[in-house]
Design a protein around this motif. Structure first.
Motif, mmCIF file in Angstrom:
data_model
loop_
_atom_site.group_PDB
_atom_site.id
_atom_site.type_symbol
_atom_site.label_atom_id
_atom_site.label_comp_id
_atom_site.label_asym_id
_atom_site.label_seq_id
_atom_site.Cartn_x
_atom_site.Cartn_y
_atom_site.Cartn_z
ATOM 1 N N ILE A 148 0.894 -1.157 0.000
ATOM 2 C CA ILE A 148 0.000 0.000 0.000
ATOM 3 C C ILE A 148 0.935 1.210 0.000
ATOM 4 O O ILE A 148 1.458 1.607 1.039
ATOM 5 C CB ILE A 148 -0.940 0.000 1.212
ATOM 6 N N TYR A 150 0.978 4.502 -0.340
ATOM 7 C CA TYR A 150 0.861 5.801 0.291
ATOM 8 C C TYR A 150 0.704 5.740 1.806
ATOM 9 O O TYR A 150 0.475 6.786 2.433
ATOM 10 C CB TYR A 150 -0.324 6.569 -0.317
ATOM 11 N N THR A 151 0.786 4.550 2.367
ATOM 12 C CA THR A 151 0.701 4.415 3.838
ATOM 13 C C THR A 151 2.037 3.849 4.341
ATOM 14 O O THR A 151 2.443 2.756 3.935
ATOM 15 C CB THR A 151 -0.434 3.490 4.250
ATOM 16 N N VAL A 188 -8.673 -0.792 3.442
ATOM 17 C CA VAL A 188 -7.895 0.059 2.546
ATOM 18 C C VAL A 188 -8.868 0.779 1.622
ATOM 19 O O VAL A 188 -10.064 0.426 1.505
ATOM 20 C CB VAL A 188 -6.885 -0.772 1.727
ATOM 21 N N THR A 189 -8.351 1.797 0.950
ATOM 22 C CA THR A 189 -9.199 2.552 0.020
ATOM 23 C C THR A 189 -9.453 1.713 -1.228
ATOM 24 O O THR A 189 -8.835 0.675 -1.457
ATOM 25 C CB THR A 189 -8.512 3.871 -0.360
ATOM 26 N N THR A 194 -4.052 3.443 0.058
ATOM 27 C CA THR A 194 -3.946 3.963 1.425
ATOM 28 C C THR A 194 -4.761 3.091 2.363
ATOM 29 O O THR A 194 -5.864 2.653 2.008
ATOM 30 C CB THR A 194 -4.456 5.401 1.512
#
Length: 1490
Positions: A148, A150-151, A188-189, A194
């Motif tokens: 993931i 962006y995290t 998660v999105t 994210t």
């Protein structure tokens, strides 16, 4: 386009890394073995371009430069963990450590150019490379194996870098990367870019972290485990530079940025990649322009450090070599040190560089007038044009120096100088510099002529000052002269110099011609030698051959050096009175007789007499002075004149040239008082000389004592009131002046006691003289008036001689011994007293003391107590009291008892005891407790008991088992000697209430054949001769009492007495047999032995042993009587032999005991002597050694040392220990001062054992005295370790010698109680050396999260438990200002050593005395064993043994008969064999009828 394809391939390989390579990732290290169960997933990326180019494809499995692959393959160690959130979701994580290797970080660089960080060049140069990860987050987050992107999670609290107190270097926290793996429980999105709330859940306080080891979860403290893992990785995996030998912190200004100029730590050495580089070591650079060699000046590391430290880099300052060429330093990063080169290679390179330096200067003269090296030419000689060449060590022409920097070239020049040697030094006349030219090198123009005396120098430039060419211009011949200044003034007879300066034609100083002879001419103003203080004279100096040839000099003249002494008065001898002083005048003259003076000019005057010092006159200013001689005091002139010599001279530096002057002094006797004469105006006119000794009667008064004062001439000095007032005597202060004017002295009272000598003195003293005379009076006894009796002892036992002796002497009225007795007085001495044994009194003469000695005083009668001894001698009578006590115990007397004749029931006591008194031979009661009293009865059947009551004894309970008449005899024993006593008769009557006899009736006509059955018996039990019971018993009864004789004999006669075996027999079952006899005409073997067997038959006691009675049988009474006599004789011999054996056995046991005691004493003495030898104590005279050791210990004990002066009036009271200041001692002065000051408020507190004692002191002092009872103190007996100790291990290495303050206290007494007190007062207070070490110690303890107690220092400082220090409140004053409020000092260690040695010496002396005593006892016992009486006893015993053996032979033995009787024993013991029928009388001689 292809590069873009590679970039995206790397990015996607990072995103889908664990899809492609499995849970362990793409580990390409050789040591890793990947699992065969890899995911069967292939992902390819295609790049399609415009035709005609074909599409390009890349398989993500082949990508090896994505970040996860780089992280995994750069990993040296991992730390796996799990996180369980509040919602029971689980996250798995791993941390990977990327170590630092020597000069670089192995943490992978970011492959994304947009995210790569730009490193600062300045930081890289400074060596600050502790940001391996930089500002990037630690954890990448994967969701079901997919990144993931962006995290990210930057860090957790447990793996974050601490703000302070990090256990490892700070840069270690940037050397690990991490990955987090989650499942579907975390949202998660939609675009999978994210996490919704991953970081929030993980950083929630309810999230639990556990460590995973080998797949197993461990519930531990995650922060502690992580810190330990990180510390281990740093110690084992990081290969950093170790900086060693810290020096100082500096500020750098050599081109570093301003923000990094401070602080820089400097070190003397480093350890890098297994190699050590030290200060002064040769090194070579690498990757520098240019590459250079040099020696290490110092190593530098940015930051504030104070000791050895590891770092990833740093800088080194290098001094370029060779120094002759460069003379500068360079600073480079440590990583630019060439680690591959060797020291030998560097030295060769430096040597090659040195060869490039200028080595030689060549000089040429292209034109004329050439000058050689160091040539000398006269002034005015022309100089040519010099041409120079510079060569190096290789012989090459050079014109410049090599340089370490490009473009910085130093050209060489040649400088030419012309120097003039002027009066003020060298002055430069010409200086010119020649630059190098390609054609003519270094060429100077012509210099020309010079008329100065010069030094011509040509040299290379300042970089090479050692190369040059020198020549000189000198002066010409002398033509004129000048007279220099003459030292003025001049002195008579002292040589002086006239300086002359010669010059040449150019006015240069010139040398004189070799044949020059100067001439001096002078005219004096007068001929006589007078003072020249204001006169001047012309002195003409002539030098022939010069122009002009003469000069005039003005001079002045003063007196010359000392030459002689002139002393007035000049006549000899000079008259002076003894005791007066005299003065001379002295002058110092020069050669012409003028008075002269000089500095430090002194004249000495010495009179040749022992008691007169040297007199000195200072003539430094005037040349003259007086010499006053101190008063002359000659002894024993006896009215005669005396001539003394006086010598006048000067110190050594003048005495060699100046003769001494001698004078004579005529000393005449003085008219002052010089002697006192004491005399008596009696018929004999006794004159008492000085220190005379006279005898005078004790107690007498000496009157008519007069005195006279005489001068040295023996003439009497008239007495006046003034002179009389100066007369003093030492025996009284009340002298009459009127009597003294008449010459009469006070009366002298002679002492009454004849003891020693008595000193008397008469003295006269005025301002000039002090005269005295003395005499000694020895008192002598007066006429005898009393008889003095002196006994050695005042107590004597009755019948014994008085110990010691009695001395008789005559004394005067004052008790002084007169010594007037003579040997004939012995016949006139009489002694009288009550009960005195005059026949034993002896009177003798004692010559040494002139006295009579009386011995042999003994009392034989009279009462005990005080006796008066009356002595008479030559009409003198004296008495002395002697106490007479009882003599040695000699007899026992019966004091009281029951009325006699005494009748006592059998086995009953007497109503009134017999009281026995111990007395001496005269009947006086004796209190001696050493007497042993025993009671002996006439028969062993009578038993009695004896009790002791002080000095009397009482007989309480007599008893007997047989009726009859008895005698009791009291016997005593004192020192193994018997003491006779009284004898008491006693009648024992039968008890009417107790059976006493047993009567047996049987058929007297019955005969018992051999093997037959004994007929029945009729037994009657009687009480007081009355039959009580009847019983049929077996004839064979129990054992008889020991009072029955052992051997019996009967005969076959008509007389019943000869046939009787036992008249009375008592059996243990209380059966009595009376008149047990053999039947008349009973057949038997003559001389045979028979056995009578008694066996009881009691149902309750079936195992009672039978009793056997053996006896001999004879046909006639004569044989029976003979055998009875032999048996009696045998018993007597057996008893005597037993007594002898007991004596010999006792003596042998005593000898063994004494021998054992002596051996033990010898062993103990030997052991102690060996121990003393180990302590270097050699025993020759033990008493002397003990006295020396005791004296030395007393000296040490009484030596001055520090003491506590606090008053302690309560010490010694009940339940009172004393004040705190007196309970302990401290050896070290500094420790004693600071500890006493620290507890100064408690030093005068009184410590008691109980609260009652404390309350009593409180009430007595109205509450002013502070007290502390022990029973109210909380006793904390736990011995906690020092703060720097845990589990027997040091947490850190302390400096300053920390120690508990209370451990320095020494308790002279009551150690346990004192330990409780000072545990309470001092607690855990620590003592250290100084304030710096104390502060460092406290800092280190507190950093360990451990409380630190108060710290005291030996310098007097204090750091409180809160950490506060400084100020007057925390500094102890000096020991003087404490005014005794300080702990005392213990005796030195030598005192305790001496105490132990003295104790051991006492033990050794006791052991030695015990050894000698035991040896003496054993020797005495051996002498006793060899005494004639003991030898006779041995002879008697041998004789008795022979007699006993003969009797046994005549009597025969009973063993055979007893054996025959045991064979038939079985048939006789059976009850069935007892028959009630009357058997036929047997004629078998083997059986007898009883």
């Amino acid at each position: 386009m292809f590069l873009l394809l590679l970039f995206y391939s790397s990015h996607f390989s990072h995103v889908y890394h664990y899809y492609i390579h499995g849970v362990n990732g793409n580990d390409m290290r050789p040591c890793y073995e990947n699992s065969d169960n890899l995911p069967n997933i292939d992902i390819q990326i295609f790049l399609r371009e415009k035709p005609p180019r074909c599409p390009r494809a890349i398989n993500l499995r082949e990508i090896d430069n994505d970040m996860q692959t780089l992280y995994i393959n750069a990993t040296a160690d991992t730390f796996e963990f799990k996180a369980c959130t509040k919602s029971h979701s689980t996250v798995e994580g791993v941390l990977r450590y990327h170590p630092f290797l020597y000069d670089r970080e192995t943490y992978p660089k970011e492959t994304d150019p947009a995210q790569a960080s730009v490193e600062d060049d300045d930081e890289k140069e400074s060596g600050v490379q502790d940001q391996a990860r930089g500002k990037r987050p630690i954890f990448d987050c994967y969701w079901n194996g997919r990144l993931i992107p962006y995290t990210t999670v930057s860090e957790f609290d447990w793996c974050a870098r601490p703000k302070r107190g990090a256990p490892v270097a700070p840069e270690c926290y940037s050397r690990f990367s991490g990955v987090l793996f989650t499942d579907d429980r975390f949202k998660v999105t939609t675009n999978k870019l994210t996490f919704m709330d991953l970081e929030l859940q993980l950083k929630n306080k309810d999230t639990i972290f556990t460590r995973v080891v080998n797949g197993q979860e461990q519930r531990v403290k995650i922060q502690r485990e992580f810190t330990q893992w990180l510390k281990t990785c740093h110690e084992k995996l990081d290969k950093q530079v170790q900086f060693l030998g810290f020096n100082e912190i500096i500020t750098r200004t050599d081109g570093v940025p301003k923000r990094m100029q401070y602080p820089w730590s400097t070190f003397s050495s480093i350890e890098w990649d297994g190699k050590t580089f030290k200060t002064g070591q040769y090194v070579k650079s690498q990757n520098t322009q240019p590459i250079f060699n040099g020696s290490v000046v110092r190593f530098m590391l940015y930051g504030d450090h104070s000791g050895d430290v590891f770092a990833t880099g740093g800088q080194v300052e290098i001094a370029l070599e060779p120094k002759e060429l460069y003379d500068m330093t360079r600073t480079i990063p440590i990583s630019k040190i060439d680690r591959t080169t060797t020291t030998a290679a560097i030295k060769r390179s430096i040597h090659d560089e040195l060869a490039k330096l200028p080595d030689k200067l060549n000089l040429g003269w292209p034109e004329s007038n050439a000058w050689s090296q160091n040539a000398v030419r006269p002034a005015g000689t022309p100089l040519g044009t010099p041409l120079y060449y510079i060569l190096n060590k290789k012989g090459e022409l050079i014109s410049k120096l090599p340089s370490a920097n490009q473009g910085n070239v130093k050209k060489l020049t040649v400088e030419l100088k012309l120097l003039w040697h002027g009066p003020t030094g060298n002055q430069e006349i010409i200086s010119c510099v020649a630059q190098h030219a390609a054609k003519w090198h270094y060429w100077f123009k012509p210099i020309g002529r010079h008329f100065h005396i010069c030094h011509f120098i040509s040299a290379v430039c300042a970089q090479c000052p050692d190369f040059g060419h020198s020549c000189f211009l000198s002066e010409g011949n002398a033509t004129t002269f000048v007279v220099g200044a003459v030292s003025s003034p001049l002195h008579v007879g002292v040589p002086f110099d006239i300086p002359l300066e010669l010059r040449d034609a150019h006015d240069h100083p010139a040398q004189p011609p070799p044949d020059l002879k100067p001439v001096l001419e002078c005219r004096w103003a007068c001929v006589a030698c007078v003072y020249f203080l204001s006169q001047t004279h012309d002195l003409k100096v002539v030098l022939p051959g010069l122009t002009p040839d003469s000069q005039i000099v003005k001079i002045s003249l003063l007196p010359g050096n000392p030459h002689s002494l002139h002393v007035t008065p000049d006549h000899s001898p000079v008259k002076v009175e003894n005791g007066n002083s005299f003065s001379f005048n002295v002058e110092v003259h020069d050669e012409a007789g003028n008075i002269t003076a000089q500095p430090k000019l002194v004249v000495r005057c010495q009179v040749w007499s022992r008691n007169l010092p040297v007199v000195v006159a200072d003539c430094s200013r005037t040349g003259a002075g007086p010499l006053a001689i101190k008063p002359i005091n000659l002894k024993n002139m006896n009215g005669n004149e005396c001539i003394l010599r006086v010598k006048f001279d000067m110190p050594v530096r003048f005495s060699k040239h100046i003769a001494a002057v001698l004078r004579e002094l005529k000393v005449v006797p003085s008219t002052r008082v010089s002697r006192i004469e004491v005399y008596t105006q009696t018929d004999d006119c006794l004159v008492l000389k000085d220190k005379d000794k006279i005898e005078w009667e004790a107690g007498d008064l000496i009157s008519n004592l007069y005195y006279k004062l005489l001068d040295e001439g023996g003439k009497e000095v008239p007495l006046t009131a003034k002179i009389a007032s100066m007369i003093k005597v030492n025996w009284t202060a009340d002298g009459s002046v009127a009597d003294l004017v008449q010459g009469k002295l006070p009366d002298v009272q002679v002492p009454k006691q004849v003891q020693g000598e008595h000193f008397y003195q008469v003295s006269f003293q005025d301002q000039h003289v002090s005269v005295n005379t003395s005499f000694t009076i020895v008192p002598r006894p007066d006429e005898p008036k009393h008889l003095k009796v002196t006994p050695s002892q005042s107590t004597v036992r009755m019948g014994e001689f008085l110990p010691g002796q009695i001395t008789l002497a005559l004394t005067d009225q004052y008790g002084n011994l007169t010594k007037t007795l003579t040997p004939t007085c012995v016949d006139n001495v009489t002694v009288e007293a009550e009960g005195l044994d005059k026949s034993a009194v002896a009177v003798t003469w004692q010559e040494s003391s002139c006295s009579v000695v009386v011995t042999g005083v003994r009392f034989k009668s009279g009462t005990l107590g005080i006796r008066e001894l009356c002595f008479t001698c030559r009409g003198f009578v004296a008495q002395v009291s002697i106490k007479v006590t009882a003599g040695l115990p000699a007899q026992l007397t019966l004091v009281s008892g029951p009325e006699q004749p005494l009748q006592v029931l059998n086995e009953h006591g007497i109503p009134t005891p017999f009281i026995i008194q111990l007395c001496d031979q005269f009947g006086n009661p004796s209190p001696d407790q050493r007497v042993v009293v025993a009671l002996k009865s006439s028969s062993k059947a009578l038993r009695v008991s004896l009790t002791e009551n002080t000095d009397k004894w009482a007989v309480l309970i007599p008893c007997c088992s047989t009726r009859g008449n008895y005698e009791l005899e009291f016997r005593g024993s004192f020192n193994k000697k018997p003491i006779r006593g009284p004898m008491v008769k006693l009648i024992v009557i039968p008890d009417p209430n107790k059976p006493v006899s047993l009567t047996v009736k049987y058929d007297t006509n019955a005969k018992l054949p051999a093997g037959g059955i004994l007929p029945g018996l009729y037994v009657s039990l009687s009480r007081d001769f009355q039959i009580n019971k009847h019983n049929s018993l077996c004839f064979m009864m129990s054992k008889l009492f020991s009072s029955i004789c052992h051997n019996f004999a009967v005969s076959n006669t008509d007389d019943i007495a000869h046939r009787t075996l036992v008249k009375n027999m008592t059996l243990t079952i209380t059966v009595s047999l009376r008149l047990l006899a053999v039947m008349q005409n009973s057949p038997g073997h003559d001389g045979g032995v028979y056995v009578l067997h008694f066996k009881p038959e009691v149902p309750k006691y079936p195992t009672l042993a039978p009793f056997e009675l053996s006896f001999g049988f004879y046909n006639d009474a004569e044989n029976q009587q003979n055998m009875s006599k032999l048996s009696k004789k045998k018993d007597e011999l057996s008893h005597a032999i037993a007594v002898y054996k007991e004596i010999f056995n006792t003596n042998k046991e005593l000898l063994d005991l004494l021998t054992s005691r002596h051996q033990d004493a010898s062993n103990k003495e030997g052991i102690l002597k060996t121990e003393l030898g180990k302590r270097n104590i050699r025993i020759t005279d033990i008493d002397k050694v003990l006295n020396e050791k005791t004296a030395e210990m007393d000296r040490l004990r009484n030596a001055p040392r520090r003491v506590c002066t606090i008053a302690d009036p309560f010490r010694g009271h009940h339940d009172v220990l004393g004040k705190v200041g007196h309970l302990a001692l401290v050896e070290d002065d500094a420790a004693a001062v600071v500890i006493s000051w620290h507890i100064r408020g408690d030093m005068d507190c009184v410590i008691t054992r109980t609260t009652d004692a404390a309350r009593r002191i409180y009430n007595d002092t109205s509450g002013k005295q502070q007290v502390m009872p022990l029973e109210t103190i909380y006793r904390n007996q736990s011995n906690r370790p020092m703060p720097h100790m845990r589990n027997g291990r040091c947490l850190f290495a302390p400096v300053g010698n920390p120690v508990r303050a209370r451990d320095l206290l020494i308790y002279p007494e009551n150690a346990e109680c004192c330990d409780i007190v000072f545990r309470t007062i001092l607690g855990d207070t620590i003592l250290m050396d100084n304030l710096d070490s104390a502060n460092n110690y406290r800092k280190a303890v507190v950093q360990q999260n451990i409380p630190c107690p108060t710290i005291l220092t030996r310098q007097g400082e204090r750091i409180s438990a809160m950490g506060k220090f400084g100020g007057a409140q925390n500094r102890a004053p000096s020991i003087e200002r404490l005014q005794g409020l300080v702990f005392g000092a213990p005796p030195p260690q030598q005192y305790h050593t001496l105490s132990e040695q003295i104790a051991m010496l006492h033990q050794y002396r006791a052991a030695l005395q015990n050894k000698n005593l035991t040896r003496k006892e054993r020797d005495n016992h051996m002498k006793k064993l060899k005494a004639p009486d003991m030898v006779q006893k041995e002879v008697d015993m041998e004789e008795n043994l022979k007699q006993l053996e003969e009797i046994n032979r005549q009597l025969g033995t009973f063993e055979g008969v007893q054996a025959w009787w045991r064979k038939i024993n079985a048939s006789l013991l059976s009850p069935s064999h007892i028959s009630s029928k009357r058997p036929r009388r047997s004629r078998d001689p083997s059986h007898l009828s009883i």
